[in-house]
Design an enzyme around this catalytic site. Structure first.
Site, PDB file in Angstrom:
ATOM      1  N   HIS A 163       0.834  -1.206   0.000  1.00  0.00           N
ATOM      2  CA  HIS A 163       0.000   0.000   0.000  1.00  0.00           C
ATOM      3  C   HIS A 163       0.872   1.261   0.000  1.00  0.00           C
ATOM      4  O   HIS A 163       1.890   1.317   0.706  1.00  0.00           O
ATOM      5  CB  HIS A 163      -0.883   0.052   1.237  1.00  0.00           C
ATOM      6  CG  HIS A 163      -2.044  -0.900   1.203  1.00  0.00           C
ATOM      7  ND1 HIS A 163      -3.220  -0.649   1.862  1.00  0.00           N
ATOM      8  CD2 HIS A 163      -2.215  -2.088   0.582  1.00  0.00           C
ATOM      9  CE1 HIS A 163      -4.060  -1.653   1.667  1.00  0.00           C
ATOM     10  NE2 HIS A 163      -3.466  -2.550   0.896  1.00  0.00           N
ATOM     11  N   TYR A 165      -8.810  -8.051  10.109  1.00  0.00           N
ATOM     12  CA  TYR A 165      -8.170  -8.207   8.793  1.00  0.00           C
ATOM     13  C   TYR A 165      -6.671  -7.988   8.959  1.00  0.00           C
ATOM     14  O   TYR A 165      -6.184  -6.860   8.953  1.00  0.00           O
ATOM     15  CB  TYR A 165      -8.779  -7.187   7.824  1.00  0.00           C
ATOM     16  CG  TYR A 165      -8.531  -7.479   6.356  1.00  0.00           C
ATOM     17  CD1 TYR A 165      -7.501  -8.306   5.927  1.00  0.00           C
ATOM     18  CD2 TYR A 165      -9.336  -6.903   5.385  1.00  0.00           C
ATOM     19  CE1 TYR A 165      -7.292  -8.564   4.581  1.00  0.00           C
ATOM     20  CE2 TYR A 165      -9.151  -7.156   4.032  1.00  0.00           C
ATOM     21  CZ  TYR A 165      -8.117  -7.986   3.640  1.00  0.00           C
ATOM     22  OH  TYR A 165      -7.906  -8.233   2.310  1.00  0.00           O
ATOM     23  N   LYS A 181      -4.255 -11.761   5.098  1.00  0.00           N
ATOM     24  CA  LYS A 181      -3.901 -11.456   3.704  1.00  0.00           C
ATOM     25  C   LYS A 181      -2.577 -12.135   3.406  1.00  0.00           C
ATOM     26  O   LYS A 181      -1.574 -11.916   4.103  1.00  0.00           O
ATOM     27  CB  LYS A 181      -3.803  -9.931   3.546  1.00  0.00           C
ATOM     28  CG  LYS A 181      -3.292  -9.438   2.239  1.00  0.00           C
ATOM     29  CD  LYS A 181      -4.122  -9.877   1.063  1.00  0.00           C
ATOM     30  CE  LYS A 181      -5.558  -9.399   1.127  1.00  0.00           C
ATOM     31  NZ  LYS A 181      -6.395  -9.862   0.026  1.00  0.00           N
ATOM     32  N   ASN A 218      -4.920 -14.057  -2.710  1.00  0.00           N
ATOM     33  CA  ASN A 218      -5.220 -13.254  -3.923  1.00  0.00           C
ATOM     34  C   ASN A 218      -4.687 -13.900  -5.203  1.00  0.00           C
ATOM     35  O   ASN A 218      -4.041 -13.236  -6.031  1.00  0.00           O
ATOM     36  CB  ASN A 218      -4.666 -11.830  -3.806  1.00  0.00           C
ATOM     37  CG  ASN A 218      -5.583 -10.909  -3.019  1.00  0.00           C
ATOM     38  OD1 ASN A 218      -5.167 -10.347  -2.015  1.00  0.00           O
ATOM     39  ND2 ASN A 218      -6.820 -10.765  -3.442  1.00  0.00           N
ATOM     40  N   HIS A 248     -16.471  -8.350   1.001  1.00  0.00           N
ATOM     41  CA  HIS A 248     -15.103  -7.923   0.713  1.00  0.00           C
ATOM     42  C   HIS A 248     -14.934  -6.438   1.043  1.00  0.00           C
ATOM     43  O   HIS A 248     -15.907  -5.683   1.062  1.00  0.00           O
ATOM     44  CB  HIS A 248     -14.851  -8.172  -0.781  1.00  0.00           C
ATOM     45  CG  HIS A 248     -13.686  -7.439  -1.361  1.00  0.00           C
ATOM     46  ND1 HIS A 248     -13.811  -6.264  -2.081  1.00  0.00           N
ATOM     47  CD2 HIS A 248     -12.366  -7.723  -1.355  1.00  0.00           C
ATOM     48  CE1 HIS A 248     -12.615  -5.868  -2.491  1.00  0.00           C
ATOM     49  NE2 HIS A 248     -11.724  -6.736  -2.063  1.00  0.00           N
ATOM     50  N   ASN A 262     -12.029  -2.808   0.728  1.00  0.00           N
ATOM     51  CA  ASN A 262     -10.767  -2.127   0.394  1.00  0.00           C
ATOM     52  C   ASN A 262     -10.581  -1.019   1.431  1.00  0.00           C
ATOM     53  O   ASN A 262     -11.479  -0.781   2.231  1.00  0.00           O
ATOM     54  CB  ASN A 262     -10.843  -1.489  -1.002  1.00  0.00           C
ATOM     55  CG  ASN A 262     -10.562  -2.479  -2.121  1.00  0.00           C
ATOM     56  OD1 ASN A 262     -11.359  -2.646  -3.022  1.00  0.00           O
ATOM     57  ND2 ASN A 262      -9.422  -3.131  -2.079  1.00  0.00           N
ATOM     58  N   HIS A 288     -11.281  -2.945   6.147  1.00  0.00           N
ATOM     59  CA  HIS A 288      -9.951  -2.378   6.378  1.00  0.00           C
ATOM     60  C   HIS A 288     -10.002  -1.255   7.423  1.00  0.00           C
ATOM     61  O   HIS A 288      -8.970  -0.646   7.721  1.00  0.00           O
ATOM     62  CB  HIS A 288      -9.410  -1.745   5.086  1.00  0.00           C
ATOM     63  CG  HIS A 288      -8.970  -2.699   4.017  1.00  0.00           C
ATOM     64  ND1 HIS A 288      -9.767  -3.666   3.477  1.00  0.00           N
ATOM     65  CD2 HIS A 288      -7.780  -2.788   3.346  1.00  0.00           C
ATOM     66  CE1 HIS A 288      -9.096  -4.317   2.528  1.00  0.00           C
ATOM     67  NE2 HIS A 288      -7.888  -3.803   2.433  1.00  0.00           N
ATOM     68  N   ARG A 333      -4.189   3.485  -7.722  1.00  0.00           N
ATOM     69  CA  ARG A 333      -3.402   2.739  -6.737  1.00  0.00           C
ATOM     70  C   ARG A 333      -2.284   1.991  -7.450  1.00  0.00           C
ATOM     71  O   ARG A 333      -2.511   1.372  -8.483  1.00  0.00           O
ATOM     72  CB  ARG A 333      -4.371   1.768  -6.053  1.00  0.00           C
ATOM     73  CG  ARG A 333      -3.756   0.822  -5.089  1.00  0.00           C
ATOM     74  CD  ARG A 333      -4.845  -0.031  -4.431  1.00  0.00           C
ATOM     75  NE  ARG A 333      -4.234  -1.180  -3.776  1.00  0.00           N
ATOM     76  CZ  ARG A 333      -4.897  -2.090  -3.089  1.00  0.00           C
ATOM     77  NH1 ARG A 333      -6.215  -1.986  -2.953  1.00  0.00           N
ATOM     78  NH2 ARG A 333      -4.259  -3.102  -2.535  1.00  0.00           N
TER      79      ARG A 333
HETATM   80  O1  GKR Z   1      -5.952  -3.939   0.598  1.00  0.00           O
HETATM   81  O2  GKR Z   1      -4.196  -4.942  -0.127  1.00  0.00           O
HETATM   82  C1  GKR Z   1      -5.391  -4.904   0.058  1.00  0.00           C
HETATM   83  C2  GKR Z   1      -6.247  -6.075  -0.341  1.00  0.00           C
HETATM   84  O3  GKR Z   1      -5.473  -7.056  -0.942  1.00  0.00           O
HETATM   85  C3  GKR Z   1      -7.359  -5.630  -1.246  1.00  0.00           C
HETATM   86  O4  GKR Z   1      -6.831  -4.929  -2.338  1.00  0.00           O
HETATM   87  C4  GKR Z   1      -8.183  -6.778  -1.748  1.00  0.00           C
HETATM   88  O5  GKR Z   1      -9.066  -6.302  -2.725  1.00  0.00           O
HETATM   89  O6  GKR Z   1      -9.055  -7.003   0.507  1.00  0.00           O
HETATM   90  C5  GKR Z   1      -9.086  -7.425  -0.760  1.00  0.00           C
HETATM   91  C6  GKR Z   1      -9.264  -8.922  -0.910  1.00  0.00           C
HETATM   92  O7  GKR Z   1      -9.899  -9.508  -0.076  1.00  0.00           O
HETATM   93  O8  GKR Z   1      -8.821  -9.496  -1.912  1.00  0.00           O
HETATM   94 MG    MG Z   2      -9.856 -11.371  -1.210  1.00  0.00          MG
END
Ligand code: GKR
Ligand code: MG
Length: 414
Positions: free
Chosen positions: A28, A141, A185, A215, A312, A314, A341, A394
């Site tokens: 980020h 998270y 994550k 991801n 989900h 962000n 988040h 981003r």
């Molecule tokens: O905030 O880095 C992040 C997440 O990886 C986000 O971009 C994702 O879209 O939270 C998200 C997810 O569950 O994949």
């Molecule tokens: Mg995800």
């Protein structure tokens, strides 16, 4: 009551501080982008929405705005029709019209609902089908992270790259906000290390429902190799590998439900998902599914087809959290705690500061519509951040190379 026609639609891009959180796409940046949408009726009622802060989205909403004058705030069909003309006619680019259209609709749609709720003096969940819960559970998270942004002092979370540091992060989340479920994550460190992190969380929190989200960062073979360690450990496995077919190969070999916010992100992805039995849990997100009505429709589809449903997120502010909370409060078949988040963000754009998370839950805000009010001084300040930071989208990949110069984006990576 008048028929609540739209007089004006405004969108203000904002930027707020965000920690150096890691994911499969990188790190980020110091500021996260968002936009605040205001729909003002001819009677002067102002409805609020929050969405992405990318240049593409902002330009698309600005292009749509004049055509919405005179449309009733209840007329979602007109919103879709006008957005379809405007987005298809005026925008192409990296974010295809299929992806941009529901995002543009959602940005304005939430503000239309908020205006309607305010005019009727009813909370939004009442208009979305009725409140089935007074508080909405969210998950902790967890992210791996660097101690601080490149060239900056460490933040007060410090570095999180080892199982011990991860447990420390989880303890802070649970002590401060009382979350029950924990999401990790992943897709950043070698899977062996991330699964060791998950096992350390299990040892420290024996009863917490756990999830891991690489991801799409793992190959099918890697995922299959680690399935025996994940069985009995996680309540769902989120987007372990790439695509519907790849994930279907994993789902065929495990009783752990696979979940997604990456490969079933529009209604046209649902039939192939059912055909291949790839994902058994859909992580909805009103910001890209076309708004609150479309997300209620998605919940019905999940109910009919026996799919699990979660949410989900962000990086976001309180207007989004309020919209997510009303939607979740009006969705009977929400089967898992939602993602947010929000604890990672210290800033806020609504009056009264940040919404409270207690016992892992957000209470459905009182008051009409979303139940939140824009803090106009905060809006100005966060808009100044947006101008000063100069970002238009981003870019986690470039940011990652400020810390690890040889790092490259790959999906799958491991
Ligand atoms: O905030 O880095 C992040 C997440 O990886 C986000 O971009 C994702 O879209 O939270 C998200 C997810 O569950 O994949
Ligand atoms: Mg995800």
């Amino acid at each position: 009551m008048t028929d609540l026609r739209i007089a004006d639609v405004r969108i203000t891009p904002i930027a707020f501080r965000d920690p150096p959180l890691l994911n499969n796409a990188g790190c980020h940046q110091p500021f996260a982008l968002r936009s605040i949408i205001e729909v003002e009726t001819e009677d002067g009622v102002i409805g609020l929405g929050e969405s992405y802060g990318t240049k593409k989205l902002i330009e698309a909403v600005e292009a749509l705005a004049p055509g919405l004058r005179g449309v009733a705030v209840t007329d979602l069909n007109a919103l879709w029709a006008k957005a379809r003309e405007s987005v298809v006619g005026n925008l192409t680019g990296y974010m295809g019209q299929e992806a941009l259209l529901p995002r543009v609709v959602a940005a304005v749609e939430v503000a239309m609902w908020d205006a309607l709720g305010k005019a009727l003096d009813r909370p939004l969940c009442d208009l979305l089908g009725g409140k089935v819960r007074t508080k909405v559970p969210f998950s902790a998270y967890l992210f791996y992270k660097f101690a601080g942004h490149a060239g900056e002092e460490p933040d007060d979370w410090g570095e999180v790259l080892t199982p011990e540091q991860l447990v420390g992060e989880a303890e802070r989340f649970i002590d401060t906000w009382g979350f029950e479920a924990i999401k990790l994550k992943a897709g950043i460190l070698p899977p062996e290390e991330e699964i060791a992190g998950l096992e350390a969380l299990r040892a420290r929190f024996p009863k917490a429902p756990l999830r891991i989200d690489p991801n799409g960062g793992w190959t099918v073979e890697t995922t299959l190799k680690y399935l025996p360690r994940l069985e009995g450990l996680v309540e769902y496995l989120e987007d372990p590998t790439v695509g519907i077919e790849g994930n279907a190969r994993v789902q065929a070999r495990t009783g752990i439900p696979l979940a997604t916010n990456m490969y079933v992100v529009a209604q046209e992805h649902l039939p192939p998902n059912m055909k291949h039995d790839a994902f058994r849990v859909i992580l909805s997100d009103h910001h890209y599914w076309g708004g609150l009505k479309a997300s209620r429709d998605l919940a019905e589809i999940c109910r009919i087809w026996g799919l699990g449903l979660s949410m989900h997120s962000n990086s976001h502010m309180g207007i989004s959290l309020a919209a997510m909370t009303h939607l979740a409060a009006a969705t009977p078949n929400l089967s898992y705690d939602c993602d947010t988040h929000y604890p990672w963000q210290t800033d806020e754009v609504i009056e009264g500061g940040k919404l409270r998370i207690e016992g892992g839950c957000v209470r459905v805000p009182d008051g009409p519509g979303l139940g939140v009010t824009l803090d106009r001084d905060a809006l100005k300040r966060l808009h100044r951040n947006y101008v000063a930071c100069g970002y238009t989208h981003r870019d986690d990949e470039t940011e990652m190379r400020r810390h690890w110069p040889d790092w490259t984006f790959e999906r799958p990576k491991f």
